[in-house]
Design a protein around this motif. Structure first.
Motif, short mmCIF file in Angstrom:
data_model
loop_
_atom_site.label_atom_id
_atom_site.label_comp_id
_atom_site.label_asym_id
_atom_site.label_seq_id
_atom_site.Cartn_x
_atom_site.Cartn_y
_atom_site.Cartn_z
N PHE A 155 59.24 95.77 26.95
CA PHE A 155 60.11 94.66 26.55
C PHE A 155 60.40 93.69 27.69
O PHE A 155 60.71 92.53 27.43
CB PHE A 155 61.42 95.21 25.97
N GLN A 156 60.31 94.13 28.91
CA GLN A 156 60.48 93.20 30.01
C GLN A 156 59.15 92.70 30.54
O GLN A 156 59.08 91.63 31.14
CB GLN A 156 61.26 93.87 31.15
N ALA A 201 58.91 92.06 19.34
CA ALA A 201 59.04 92.97 20.48
C ALA A 201 60.52 93.34 20.60
O ALA A 201 61.26 92.79 21.41
CB ALA A 201 58.53 92.32 21.76
N GLU A 202 60.95 94.27 19.76
CA GLU A 202 62.35 94.66 19.71
C GLU A 202 62.47 96.17 19.60
O GLU A 202 61.80 96.78 18.76
CB GLU A 202 63.04 94.02 18.50
N ARG A 230 57.48 88.98 26.38
CA ARG A 230 57.61 88.27 25.11
C ARG A 230 58.75 88.91 24.35
O ARG A 230 58.86 90.12 24.29
CB ARG A 230 56.31 88.40 24.31
N ARG A 231 59.59 88.10 23.76
CA ARG A 231 60.74 88.64 23.04
C ARG A 231 60.79 88.11 21.62
O ARG A 231 60.30 87.02 21.33
CB ARG A 231 62.04 88.26 23.76
N PHE A 246 59.78 103.56 17.49
CA PHE A 246 60.79 103.06 18.41
C PHE A 246 60.83 101.52 18.43
O PHE A 246 61.62 100.94 19.17
CB PHE A 246 60.51 103.56 19.83
N PHE A 247 59.99 100.87 17.61
CA PHE A 247 59.87 99.42 17.62
C PHE A 247 60.25 98.86 16.25
O PHE A 247 59.69 99.29 15.23
CB PHE A 247 58.44 99.00 17.96
N ASN A 248 61.16 97.91 16.23
CA ASN A 248 61.53 97.28 14.97
C ASN A 248 60.32 96.65 14.31
O ASN A 248 59.53 95.95 14.96
CB ASN A 248 62.58 96.18 15.21
N GLY A 249 60.16 96.91 13.02
CA GLY A 249 59.09 96.29 12.26
C GLY A 249 57.78 97.03 12.29
O GLY A 249 56.88 96.76 11.49
N ILE A 250 57.62 97.97 13.21
CA ILE A 250 56.37 98.73 13.31
C ILE A 250 56.57 100.11 12.70
O ILE A 250 57.47 100.84 13.09
CB ILE A 250 55.91 98.85 14.78
#
Length: 697
Positions: free
Chosen positions: A669-670, A200-201, A694-695, A223-227
């Motif tokens: 993210f929050q 979740a980044e 979750r982070r 907009f999401f790292n890894g996705i």
């Protein structure tokens, strides 16, 4: 139309499949299904849930011992064709091929007939079973035979591979996470993020592109790292034995122009062929076992679709009257502000066709009431509030009992409908015929009510500047440029200087269009990178939020391929954009529509809406989410904006993008792990129920 999700995980972390599928319920409330498989042995178990078809007797998915399996597929079905349990997914015929599928194959009847001659039999009347038979017969080559919008995944137990594919233009979404061992995919990012393996980044480069360059949905990166997003016209193959994943392009648009079609004696043929292709695109998209309606803005594209629908329903009876009702239903968003209200035009089409008119007035009160729901459903930030009227139109269609709508999306990118394409056209004319001809073309455009010739030529000159100089100038003065290249509206002082420095050499991507002129290159770029992909995301999320299937006749691949083979004069000529559409439809469209000089796009009173939400905006700008965005937004600039009076705050450059980014960050993210949208009420308010954030990974 449906929602799909899946997990291949050698560690057997499959339990999140039910959470993922539940978050997609709005995409398919009519049925729910699961497959759990052991890829090495081929053993499998089917399961269901609370929404599974009542004619099926399936064990609950939560009762399955997931540690015995390494593959899970989930499906939420929106029943459009064959409403019986025969359309249940994951679908199989022999237990060796399993399909989860989102979309429609419009030519399924023709394919079914062809496959029957080859010995195949069918137990359903849905297009889903046709995909399985086509894959059995032609393998991955089946994709080229489909005319439709789709994203799907087929588990091929015999070959021990997962085959995933997306339609030519990416109308239907497919997001995935791959870490070299585990593959997780879903129709929407919010579902994907329910799996603990998915980080979740936020992705800094995507936020830079959104804030500075003014683009989104222009690459495989989200907009999401890894996705990532599976590119349009591509398929993905995962061999589960050696865990090798590869992605291949299966379709690309041929940009070769047939110059002989420029001849005067060929123009009647071209007009007739264009009309024939567009009519058949509409005809195929009226195939349905549930009520169908049309979106009507009063513009040329939607008016053409409504008029063709009317002719096909009246003359060919392409859809049973029991499904459509006594009259075609149209859905239109109006504005309270007369200067941006297009009802005068849409009403002419309603009067001409005898359609049943359905109207909605989007309001600032409702926008701010359901802001979090709107941002949550769109998955990623959006450019402006102009997407909100479409949200309201889709809600209205649901309230009126319609389950499928036809829309004019794609017409502008296909036919050079935006007036901002004209400077690029001048570049084309100048390179072919010289400066005098370009000046004459600018005067033609001004004469029929477009941009004044002076401004048009100034924009043309601006586009000839080096890209970096264009970006520098955009910080000081807004430019009328083509979609996707006009910047975000934000100024340099509003953005973190560290962010600007970090990505100072980053520039807009450009789709390869070698050997073409400036206009075709710009159109191809907008069709594949900088404009249409984000509009398709908006269309998909806005419609599916309300369990509506949106169909887009202008993106029938046969029509697109035909238009891109035409000389540019069929798009722009004599100062008129969309010339081929106007010439082909002038016998059934009112002159006031066919030769309409103005184009408003998706007009909204954004400044008024922002001013009405000023107090809520100030609260957002003091929230923890805003403080955590210091690496993207300048804290001093944000503090200064908070102190402004309502009108001045509303006029702040790029304010909507800042607000959208803050709300998006807060939700994903929050307060990321959530049970999701629990329902859509008659007013359209959606309820969000969050759990702990979750982070990281």
């Amino acid at each position: 139309m449906c929602g799909i999700c899946g997990i291949f995980d050698p560690q057997s972390r499959l339990r999140p499949i039910s959470e993922m599928n539940n978050l997609l319920r709005h995409r398919g409330p009519d049925d729910e299904g699961y497959l759990f498989a052991q890829t090495e042995s081929g053993a499998y178990k089917q399961a269901g849930g609370p929404d599974s078809h009542p004619d099926l007797s399936l064990p609950d998915c939560n009762s399955v011992e997931v540690h015995n399996h390494d593959l899970a597929l989930g499906s939420r079905r929106l029943a459009i064709l064959d409403l019986s349990a025969a359309g249940h997914m994951p679908m199989t015929v022999d237990g060796r091929l399993w399909l989860v599928y989102n979309g429609e194959i419009y030519n399924y009847r023709e394919l079914q007939a062809e496959l029957q001659t080859l010995g195949y039999s069918f137990r359903s009347h849905a297009d889903t079973e046709v995909i399985l038979a086509a894959y059995t017969e032609w393998g991955t080559e089946c994709l080229s035979r489909f005319n439709g919008m789709f994203s799907f995944a087929i588990w091929d137990a015999g070959k021990k591979r997962l085959f995933c594919a997306r339609d030519r233009f990416g109308i239907k979404p497919f997001y995935y996470y791959w870490d070299g061992s585990s593959l997780i995919f879903a129709s929407e990012i919010k579902a994907l993020m329910q799996h603990p393996a998915v980080p979740a980044e936020p992705r800094e480069s995507a936020i830079y592109d959104y804030l500075i360059l003014g683009v989104s949905d222009h690459s495989d990166a989200t907009f999401f790292n890894g996705i990532e997003v599976l590119p349009a016209g591509h398929f993905l193959l995962l061999d589960t034995r050696d865990r090798q994943l590869r992605i291949e392009q299966w379709w690309n648009l041929d940009l070769h122009c047939q110059e002989d079609l420029e001849a005067p004696e060929r123009r009647a043929y071209v007009r007739g062929r264009f009309r024939e292709l567009l009519t058949d695109a509409v005809r195929l998209r009226l195939r349905s076992d549930v009520p169908v309606g049309t979106c009507l803005s009063g513009g040329l594209d939607s008016s053409a679709i409504v008029s063709l629908c009317n002719s096909l329903m009246r003359e060919e009876h392409v859809i049973p009257q029991g499904v459509i009702g006594d009259h075609q239903k149209t859905f239109t968003a109006r504005n309270f502000e007369p200067e941006i209200d297009e009802h005068h035009f849409s009403r002419k089409i309603v009067d001409m066709t005898g359609a049943e008119e359905n109207l909605v007035y989007p309001s600032s009160d409702l926008l701010w009431q359901e802001l979090e729901s709107f941002v949550w459903q769109l998955d990623e930030p959006v450019d402006s509030t102009s997407q909100y009227p479409q949200w309201n139109v889709m809600r209205l269609a649901r309230q009126r009992g319609v389950k499928v709508v036809l829309d004019g999306q794609g017409g502008d990118e296909l036919l050079a409908g935006y007036q901002s394409y004209y400077p690029t056209y001048l570049d084309e004319v100048s390179s072919r015929e010289g400066t005098i001809a370009a000046m004459s073309a600018a005067l033609d455009f001004a004469r029929i009510g477009g941009t004044p010739a002076r401004d048009c030529l100034r924009s043309y000159a601006y586009r000839k500047l080096p890209w970096r100089m264009q970006q520098t100038l955009s910080f000081f003065q807004a430019q009328r440029t083509a979609p996707g290249t006009g910047g975000s509206g934000l100024k340099a002082w509003q953005v973190s200087q560290l962010l600007i420095w970090k990505f100072q050499n980053r520039r807009l991507p450009s789709a390869p269009a070698n050997g073409t002129g400036p206009l075709v290159k710009a159109l191809y770029n907008d069709l594949t990178r900088t404009n249409l992909p984000k509009l398709l995301r908006y269309e998909d999320r806005n419609s599916m939020t309300f369990s509506i299937e949106a169909r887009l006749p202008f993106l029938d691949f046969r029509l697109v391929e035909f238009v891109f083979a035409l000389p540019v004069s069929y798009r722009i000529s004599g100062g008129w954009t969309k010339r081929i559409l106007r010439d082909s439809m002038r016998d059934i469209l009112p002159n006031e529509i066919c030769w309409r000089r103005s184009k408003l796009g998706f007009p909204v009173p954004e400044a008024k809406w922002l001013q009405a939400g000023a107090s809520q905006i100030r609260q957002l700008l003091t929230s923890p989410a805003t403080r955590e965005l210091d690496r993207f937004l300048d804290p001093g600039a944000i503090e200064g904006m908070r102190a402004l009076p309502d009108a001045a705050l509303a006029a702040s450059p790029g304010l909507w993008r800042i607000v959208n980014l803050v709300v998006w960050f807060k939700l994903y993210f929050q307060r990321q792990r959530r049970e999701g949208v629990t329902g859509v009420t008659g007013t359209g308010h959606t309820e969000l129920r969050g759990t702990e954030p979750r982070r990281g990974g």
